[in-house]
Write a protein that holds these residues in place. Structure first.
Motif, PDB file in Angstrom:
ATOM      1  N   GLY A   1     -12.221  -3.505   8.890  1.00 15.29           N
ATOM      2  CA  GLY A   1     -13.448  -3.887   8.199  1.00 15.29           C
ATOM      3  C   GLY A   1     -13.380  -3.551   6.726  1.00 15.29           C
ATOM      4  N   ASP A   2     -14.380  -4.051   6.005  1.00 19.93           N
ATOM      5  CA  ASP A   2     -14.471  -3.804   4.571  1.00 19.93           C
ATOM      6  C   ASP A   2     -15.210  -2.491   4.340  1.00 19.93           C
ATOM      7  OD1 ASP A   2     -14.926  -3.728   1.882  1.00 19.93           O
ATOM      8  OD2 ASP A   2     -15.858  -5.718   1.752  1.00 19.93           O
ATOM      9  N   GLY A   3     -14.479  -1.523   3.834  1.00 19.48           N
ATOM     10  CA  GLY A   3     -15.030  -0.185   3.621  1.00 19.48           C
ATOM     11  C   GLY A   3     -16.181  -0.133   2.646  1.00 19.48           C
ATOM     12  N   LEU A   4     -16.335  -1.156   1.822  1.00 17.04           N
ATOM     13  CA  LEU A   4     -17.439  -1.153   0.857  1.00 17.04           C
ATOM     14  C   LEU A   4     -18.791  -1.084   1.568  1.00 17.04           C
ATOM     15  CD1 LEU A   4     -16.382  -3.705  -1.914  1.00 17.04           C
ATOM     16  CD2 LEU A   4     -16.839  -1.251  -2.175  1.00 17.04           C
TER      17      LEU A   4
ATOM     18  N   LEU B   1      -9.488  -0.424  -4.362  1.00 17.26           N
ATOM     19  CA  LEU B   1     -10.319  -0.847  -3.241  1.00 17.26           C
ATOM     20  C   LEU B   1     -10.617  -2.328  -3.428  1.00 17.26           C
ATOM     21  CD1 LEU B   1     -12.041   0.940  -1.010  1.00 17.26           C
ATOM     22  CD2 LEU B   1     -13.947   0.078  -2.308  1.00 17.26           C
ATOM     23  N   LEU B   2     -10.244  -3.137  -2.466  1.00 18.88           N
ATOM     24  CA  LEU B   2     -10.453  -4.577  -2.588  1.00 18.88           C
ATOM     25  C   LEU B   2     -11.550  -5.015  -1.637  1.00 18.88           C
ATOM     26  CD1 LEU B   2      -6.695  -5.696  -2.634  1.00 18.88           C
ATOM     27  CD2 LEU B   2      -8.221  -5.360  -4.600  1.00 18.88           C
ATOM     28  N   PRO B   3     -12.450  -5.888  -2.104  1.00 19.33           N
ATOM     29  CA  PRO B   3     -13.514  -6.345  -1.213  1.00 19.33           C
ATOM     30  C   PRO B   3     -12.987  -7.319  -0.156  1.00 19.33           C
ATOM     31  CG  PRO B   3     -13.699  -7.409  -3.360  1.00 19.33           C
ATOM     32  CD  PRO B   3     -12.544  -6.448  -3.454  1.00 19.33           C
TER      33      PRO B   3
ATOM     34  N   LEU C   1     -11.905   3.061   8.239  1.00 16.82           N
ATOM     35  CA  LEU C   1     -11.922   1.619   8.025  1.00 16.82           C
ATOM     36  C   LEU C   1     -10.712   1.179   7.225  1.00 16.82           C
ATOM     37  CD1 LEU C   1     -15.658   1.169   7.002  1.00 16.82           C
ATOM     38  CD2 LEU C   1     -14.599   0.367   9.107  1.00 16.82           C
ATOM     39  N   GLU C   2     -10.141   0.047   7.609  1.00 12.97           N
ATOM     40  CA  GLU C   2      -9.000  -0.519   6.898  1.00 12.97           C
ATOM     41  C   GLU C   2      -9.203  -2.028   6.827  1.00 12.97           C
ATOM     42  OE1 GLU C   2      -6.054   0.504   5.243  1.00 12.97           O
ATOM     43  OE2 GLU C   2      -6.058  -1.663   4.944  1.00 12.97           O
ATOM     44  N   ARG C   3      -8.958  -2.604   5.634  1.00 13.10           N
ATOM     45  CA  ARG C   3      -9.210  -4.038   5.469  1.00 13.10           C
ATOM     46  C   ARG C   3      -8.054  -4.911   5.963  1.00 13.10           C
ATOM     47  NH1 ARG C   3      -6.930  -6.490   1.017  1.00 13.10           N
ATOM     48  NH2 ARG C   3      -8.539  -8.066   0.900  1.00 13.10           N
TER      49      ARG C   3
ATOM     50  N   GLN D   1       0.836  -1.205   0.000  1.00 11.63           N
ATOM     51  CA  GLN D   1       0.000   0.000   0.000  1.00 11.63           C
ATOM     52  C   GLN D   1       0.868   1.251   0.000  1.00 11.63           C
ATOM     53  OE1 GLN D   1      -3.149  -0.645  -0.539  1.00 11.63           O
ATOM     54  NE2 GLN D   1      -2.657  -2.820  -0.345  1.00 11.63           N
ATOM     55  N   THR D   2       0.230   2.405  -0.230  1.00 10.97           N
ATOM     56  CA  THR D   2       0.982   3.658  -0.289  1.00 10.97           C
ATOM     57  C   THR D   2       0.284   4.758   0.515  1.00 10.97           C
ATOM     58  OG1 THR D   2      -0.199   4.239  -2.328  1.00 10.97           O
ATOM     59  CG2 THR D   2       1.984   3.264  -2.587  1.00 10.97           C
ATOM     60  N   ILE D   3       1.079   5.690   1.013  1.00 13.59           N
ATOM     61  CA  ILE D   3       0.538   6.929   1.594  1.00 13.59           C
ATOM     62  C   ILE D   3       0.328   7.875   0.415  1.00 13.59           C
ATOM     63  CG2 ILE D   3       2.903   7.747   2.080  1.00 13.59           C
ATOM     64  CD1 ILE D   3       1.894   9.401   4.363  1.00 13.59           C
TER      65      ILE D   3
ATOM     66  N   LEU E   1     -16.090   9.864   7.586  1.00  9.55           N
ATOM     67  CA  LEU E   1     -15.712   8.462   7.393  1.00  9.55           C
ATOM     68  C   LEU E   1     -14.600   8.405   6.363  1.00  9.55           C
ATOM     69  CD1 LEU E   1     -16.272   5.357   7.755  1.00  9.55           C
ATOM     70  CD2 LEU E   1     -17.918   5.573   5.870  1.00  9.55           C
ATOM     71  N   GLU E   2     -13.510   7.730   6.721  1.00  6.34           N
ATOM     72  CA  GLU E   2     -12.452   7.486   5.750  1.00  6.34           C
ATOM     73  C   GLU E   2     -12.448   5.998   5.417  1.00  6.34           C
ATOM     74  OE1 GLU E   2      -7.691   8.317   5.148  1.00  6.34           O
ATOM     75  OE2 GLU E   2      -8.300   7.378   7.011  1.00  6.34           O
ATOM     76  N   ILE E   3     -12.274   5.677   4.140  1.00  5.45           N
ATOM     77  CA  ILE E   3     -12.095   4.288   3.744  1.00  5.45           C
ATOM     78  C   ILE E   3     -10.639   4.142   3.316  1.00  5.45           C
ATOM     79  CG2 ILE E   3     -12.878   2.420   2.241  1.00  5.45           C
ATOM     80  CD1 ILE E   3     -15.090   3.591   4.108  1.00  5.45           C
ATOM     81  N   GLY E   4      -9.896   3.269   4.018  1.00  3.14           N
ATOM     82  CA  GLY E   4      -8.481   3.090   3.703  1.00  3.14           C
ATOM     83  C   GLY E   4      -7.594   3.880   4.657  1.00  3.14           C
ATOM     84  N   LEU E   5      -7.543   3.448   5.914  1.00  2.51           N
ATOM     85  CA  LEU E   5      -6.751   4.125   6.956  1.00  2.51           C
ATOM     86  C   LEU E   5      -5.270   4.146   6.601  1.00  2.51           C
ATOM     87  CD1 LEU E   5      -6.455   5.166  10.001  1.00  2.51           C
ATOM     88  CD2 LEU E   5      -6.118   2.750  10.573  1.00  2.51           C
ATOM     89  N   GLY E   6      -4.757   3.039   6.063  1.00  3.23           N
ATOM     90  CA  GLY E   6      -3.333   2.953   5.735  1.00  3.23           C
ATOM     91  C   GLY E   6      -2.474   3.316   6.926  1.00  3.23           C
ATOM     92  N   CYS E   7      -1.544   4.245   6.732  1.00  9.34           N
ATOM     93  CA  CYS E   7      -0.638   4.652   7.816  1.00  9.34           C
ATOM     94  C   CYS E   7      -1.269   5.692   8.730  1.00  9.34           C
ATOM     95  CB  CYS E   7       0.659   5.183   7.232  1.00  9.34           C
ATOM     96  SG  CYS E   7       0.445   6.757   6.377  1.00  9.34           S
ATOM     97  N   GLY E   8      -2.446   6.187   8.385  1.00  4.90           N
ATOM     98  CA  GLY E   8      -3.147   7.118   9.272  1.00  4.90           C
ATOM     99  C   GLY E   8      -2.887   8.585   8.977  1.00  4.90           C
TER     100      GLY E   8
END
Ligand code: SAH
Length: 226
Positions: free
Chosen positions: A149-152, A221-223, A122-124, A69-71, A99-106
């Protein structure tokens, strides 16, 4: 603030100056919202990447954060924050729930946390949630709620949201996310697959008004969860 508490505070002063230059660059790139620029100037981006990449943290690039993943680049984080605050025009306003989908490094969550009362992110990838939760705690950022969780599917129990910021690309606006937008709320996301366009959706009553903006490049975005 938090920088002085961190073991990596050594480059603290340098990083404040470097961040000032980053903010000037963001202005030149067309970011106008002073509140967003102040947030970008305040969040210590170098503390969100691995130490080996620290010296490159303020370049206008996406950087690897592990797990493939990337920032996101400073420009795209600022641009999405601006769109989350006021769409394409008008006055920015303080956000209540984001709401953010994809927390990654924050990092993006930390920027949004300066613009909102609360950010649910949310981060998968479970390992990333754990690592980022610790980082946010160390930096005393208390109004970001990292969730695995799944951001979808969004986070219905915490909504509705004034803004939803999606940090990974998907071919269409996920229906469940649009449903969790408050009246007048805005969703910003990269739409597409190999080719992606930044997309802004605003809820007006039962209508969703969608606008396509500039071309962008995000991880997909991956389910499901990992
Ligand atoms: N905002 C992040 C950017 C991270 S990159 C930052 O500032 O670092 C995008 C993130 O989205 C990745 O961590 C990836 O694992 C996550 N992601 C991809 N699909 C997802 C999904 N369905 N639900 C939640 N997170 C997802």
């Amino acid at each position: 603030m938090a920088e002085t508490l961190n073991p990596r505070a050594g480059i603290g002063m340098t990083s404040a100056r470097t961040r000032g230059r980053m903010v000037e660059r963001l202005r030149e790139q067309g970011i106008r919202d002073e509140t967003v620029l102040a947030a970008m100037g305040a969040v210590p981006r170098h503390l969100f990447v691995d130490q080996a990449l620290e010296s490159r943290a303020y370049e206008d690039n996406a950087l690897p954060i592990g797990f493939g993943q990337t920032i996101s680049s400073p420009y795209i984080v600022a641009r999405m924050a601006e769109l989350a605050r006021h769409g394409e025009a008008g006055q920015g306003h303080a956000l209540n729930r984001v709401l953010e989908i994809g927390l990654g490094c924050g990092y993006q969550a930390a920027v949004l946390a300066r613009l909102a009362r609360e950010v649910v992110s949310l981060e998968r990838i479970a390992a990333l949630v754990g690592k980022t939760r610790v980082r946010l705690r160390e930096l005393r950022i208390n109004n970001v709620k990292p969730k695995h969780g799944d951001g979808l599917h969004g986070a219905k129990d915490f909504g509705p949201f004034d803004a939803i910021v999606v940090a990974a690309a998907f071919p269409e606006v996920p229906g469940e996310l649009a449903e969790q937008l408050a009246e007048g709320g805005r969703l910003v996301m990269p739409k597409g697959g190999a080719q992606q366009t930044l997309c802004l959706v605003e809820r007006q009553g039962d209508t969703l008004v969608e606008r396509l903006l500039e071309d962008v490049k995000f991880v997909p975005l991956l389910p499901g969860v990992a």
